[in-house]
Design a protein around this motif. Structure first.
Motif, short mmCIF file in Angstrom:
data_model
loop_
_atom_site.label_atom_id
_atom_site.label_comp_id
_atom_site.label_asym_id
_atom_site.label_seq_id
_atom_site.Cartn_x
_atom_site.Cartn_y
_atom_site.Cartn_z
N PHE A 269 47.81 34.86 40.92
CA PHE A 269 47.96 34.30 39.58
C PHE A 269 46.74 33.46 39.19
CE2 PHE A 269 49.56 31.40 36.35
CZ PHE A 269 50.09 32.30 35.46
N ARG A 270 46.21 32.69 40.14
CA ARG A 270 45.02 31.89 39.87
C ARG A 270 43.88 32.81 39.44
NH1 ARG A 270 43.92 27.84 44.80
NH2 ARG A 270 43.01 29.73 45.66
N GLY A 271 43.85 34.01 40.03
CA GLY A 271 42.84 34.97 39.62
C GLY A 271 43.03 35.44 38.19
N TRP A 272 44.26 35.73 37.79
CA TRP A 272 44.49 36.20 36.42
C TRP A 272 44.06 35.14 35.41
CZ3 TRP A 272 45.79 40.97 34.61
CH2 TRP A 272 46.12 41.92 35.58
N VAL A 273 44.29 33.86 35.77
CA VAL A 273 43.89 32.78 34.87
C VAL A 273 42.37 32.73 34.71
CG1 VAL A 273 43.86 30.25 34.61
CG2 VAL A 273 45.95 31.42 35.38
N GLN A 274 41.65 33.09 35.77
CA GLN A 274 40.19 32.99 35.75
C GLN A 274 39.49 34.30 35.41
OE1 GLN A 274 38.54 30.37 39.09
NE2 GLN A 274 40.49 31.02 39.96
N GLY A 275 40.24 35.35 35.11
CA GLY A 275 39.60 36.60 34.73
C GLY A 275 39.40 37.59 35.86
N PHE A 276 40.04 37.35 36.99
CA PHE A 276 39.99 38.32 38.09
C PHE A 276 41.29 39.13 38.06
CE2 PHE A 276 37.13 34.99 39.50
CZ PHE A 276 36.10 35.66 40.12
N PRO A 277 41.22 40.44 37.82
CA PRO A 277 42.44 41.25 37.63
C PRO A 277 43.08 41.64 38.96
CG PRO A 277 40.52 42.65 37.38
CD PRO A 277 40.00 41.25 37.64
N LYS A 278 43.68 40.66 39.62
CA LYS A 278 44.12 40.84 40.99
C LYS A 278 45.42 41.63 41.11
CE LYS A 278 41.89 36.63 42.63
NZ LYS A 278 41.99 35.40 43.46
N LYS A 279 45.43 42.47 42.12
CA LYS A 279 46.64 43.13 42.62
C LYS A 279 46.88 42.65 44.04
CE LYS A 279 45.79 47.42 40.05
NZ LYS A 279 45.72 48.91 40.17
N LEU A 280 48.07 42.91 44.54
CA LEU A 280 48.34 42.59 45.94
C LEU A 280 47.77 43.68 46.84
CD1 LEU A 280 52.00 41.25 46.04
CD2 LEU A 280 49.86 39.96 46.09
N GLY A 281 47.29 43.24 47.98
CA GLY A 281 46.81 44.17 48.98
C GLY A 281 46.97 43.56 50.36
N SER A 282 46.74 44.38 51.37
CA SER A 282 46.74 43.92 52.75
C SER A 282 45.30 43.98 53.23
CB SER A 282 47.63 44.85 53.58
OG SER A 282 47.45 44.64 54.96
N ILE A 283 44.76 42.84 53.62
CA ILE A 283 43.33 42.75 53.96
C ILE A 283 43.17 42.21 55.37
CG2 ILE A 283 41.16 41.61 53.36
CD1 ILE A 283 43.37 41.67 50.52
#
Lengths: 267, 267, 267, 267
Positions: free
Chosen positions: A115-129
């Motif tokens: 969510f912090r990413g969406w606020v800052q313009g990073f279109p994040k999805k969930l992944g396993s890293i």
């Protein structure tokens, strides 16, 4: 009654919001691989306001193993609130003649970071890293030394996204360059109804109190998955350049709005 | 055709087994909290062959953030095969007059580590484990320095198992002691049918090429969850002693069979 | 003190074991796709005691969405203890002239089911499994009716293992056949030290109180992942046959030991 | 170049967005428990525009096991894109004299559903949710019949959020009532910088093509976790009322904006 909180769920106390108020402080280990790909495919990921970079075929994949916290540092002693891993793909571009970068895809393994990413313009999805780590002692320590190999993988929606390996060779003179210019991302939030977004603006990611260790570099391998939900094969590596490994830290207190995006490009 | 493999699934090539053949090499960060609890509750977790320890009320919780590999090190560059986190509870005991330790409960977050544990006498279940890490730079770095607080949590079956925080104070003179003696665990494997196990033997965990950083210690907090599937409240802390944080490495090439357990105690 | 439990961790009370004592009762939805592949590759997965089947090229992939419990049914109202999903690959074989089947690979998403599998001769690893479900109402209900498409996927170690889709056509006259004969699996448990297993025996999976709904069948697609840790491409589909969808139930009270495996084949 | 997509990540093709464009079609199984709690604690979760309900102490917990898709139904045959589970807490309120409901907390286990919730005014976090299911055959089938017990649990940030059990008694005459009125939620999206949100508006959740099975009801138990990040103990059950179990379906094409929230309440 007031309804407080930096982010929902809101309440009179403001406790319980998914993301605490900024500033946020970040420390991480980075594994970065630079590569070149089809320049037209990169351009297809840029908004109308950005032009292709001088080297329009250059991109990089960044893996990051983060620990972050808000200003009172309370998340640090409850690491489920502070730790997350990310994988993102960054391309070069140009804005009014100046070089910029842009995050075109990104995956993360925690909700608050998503969510912090969406606020800052990073279109994040969930992944396993997963990322190889360096430990202090032992045969499995993967020390920062010539010949040590650091690997990283990202999978999302149970499809493998990317796999990278960097073999350390020596200290880098330049460090990675694709992600070096200011990053111009897009804050986008759909409307309550209809296809026209409520928020659609270009932002410039900043940050302060940046710090970094010395940067190791070396040869790398990089492969993108097939059958992903995103069209990753379009920007898959044609030539893999160098890989980099270092630790990094900074703080963030929001991003700067460059301006609204032209909504014509959505039609 | 041969049917090869150190562990199943077996095949002609031997590829595809859940656990590659030993030796295995391990590097980790440890967070350990010692505590005292009800001595009778500890005794209720010991097999007939072990007597209570001289201090029969002492136990510790160990959190470990591991990177491990087999002898060709191939897992290290594919970290989903090498990294895992563990939380385990160790108590003291006595075997023929000599002090020993015993792992009574343990949770881990990867399948290969879970099965490797069963082979070595660690009765592992799956859990979700988080531990504060130390990074190189930044406000979120949690440096090894007086005043830094390291937290750790374990949850299994969606129930919180344990929560610990250690605040670093200085370098420890003694290090943790509960887990120091040789560890006597139980290899147990149920029968194809019926309640009598096929394998039921006491083993002594060994290891070689041990290495360790200096050990930080300091005051700690420790709490066990309610409503867990295991009877953890029976061995919950009555008094919390010191906490410890250090890095550790060793190699393992199997465990030593001390002898069969008396099967009468199963009836 | 006694040290009780059907499986570890053992204790005086016997509470806390990973797997409660049998019998175990199972209900599930199945999605099965039959296919043919390289007969030699199937044979390479058989122990010396089994011969190739009359149709040595036939295999099937079975997806199962389970709810299970022990005899007092207590797991049913705490579904994290009762639900799990599985994907397994079954091949045909022959034992002393009689047709049998064999589970050569299997993935599951819960620890108790993984361990229960090892006890019964199923060499389970952890995986992430998804299966289309049928609901009672709505456009997303996927009713049991001609034309409805049921999909399923399995990913392990962040690599895609298998992807299948079955389109329902009508009620099957025969149902699936590859997995119909008695299943001959291998119970295998490594030694405390060394490469020679402690347990290495062939078992016949049984079960009682079997029940089933009518079986839907239809055309199917099936694909195996590349880059998996197991050599799945060796047994990847050359021709995909029919797919099947039905619900099933049975109870299990252990498996029957057919006999020890010849240990010569391990050398 | 255009930059298309209902949600980010945007691209020329529009492929790869986290959430496909509405309408969205939903089918689910519900497990609902109604309870009463401290009326003031409920009021503390309401925005200034909503008044307490006539029965200001009433709330409910809803567990939902969903399958959803967009208009071309493509997600249904790749169930990782269509299935998710949710747990949410709904309270009663009043808007301009009319009864309404409001979702004050909600957890979900997939990223697309989490983001779709944020767009519609549901402040979703990630959680791990389990719900007893009903199968067609077997002792573990949990048939819809008097005496069958359905359980459900939700855990988030490795802390147990809620645990519920409903024992079916018979067909309900009224069904659940707390969640029956139109739901008034808050769409909230933080600013690029600063604490004042960019989006802060009250929305009314709608939906069409609603369908439902008959509703079972019976006595229930319900407990909220301690030590959660949200202040759940403030709204924990003082009295547990009835539980309900049924299947439900509807379609959604956005939510209706009731109006902007008064921003004074944020200060």
């Amino acid at each position: 009654m007031p309804l407080k909180g930096y982010s929902g769920p809101l309440s009179a106390s403001g406790r319980g919001g998914l993301v605490p108020a900024p500033p946020w402080h970040y420390s991480c280990d980075f594994l970065i691989v630079e590569y070149s790909t089809d320049a037209d495919a990169i351009t297809a990921l840029l908004p109308a306001e950005l032009e292709p970079a001088e080297r329009p075929d250059m991109a990089c994949v960044i893996f990051a193993d983060w620990q972050s916290c808000s200003d009172d540092l309370h998340e640090l002693e409850d690491p489920i609130q502070s730790q997350y891993k990310e994988c993102f793909i960054v391309v070069g571009a140009s804005f009014r003649g100046e070089p910029v970068s842009r995050c075109v895809y990104i995956w993360v393994d925690k909700d608050f970071a998503m969510f912090r990413g969406w606020v800052q313009g990073f279109p994040k999805k969930l992944g396993s890293i997963h990322m190889t780590r360096s430990f202090e002692v032992g045969k499995a320590a993967c020390r920062l030394a010539p010949g040590t190999r650091f690997g990283a993988t990202c999978t999302a929606n149970d499809r493998q996204i990317v796999r990278a390996v960097v073999e350390l060779e020596g200290i880098s003179e330049t460090g990675p360059t694709v992600n070096a210019p200011p990053m111009f991302n897009t804050r986008h939030f759909p409307a309550a109804a209809g296809l026209e977004p409520t928020v659609f603006e270009m932002v410039r990611a900043g940050g302060y109190d940046r710090d970094s260790t010395e940067i190791w570099e070396g040869p790398a391998t990089l492969a993108f998955g097939e059958n992903t939900l995103e069209d990753l094969q379009a920007i898959a590596p044609r030539e893999v350049h160098r890989g980099f490994r270092f630790s990094f830290a900074y703080s963030v207190d929001g991003v700067e709005v460059v301006g609204p995006h032209d909504r014509e490009q959505l039609r």
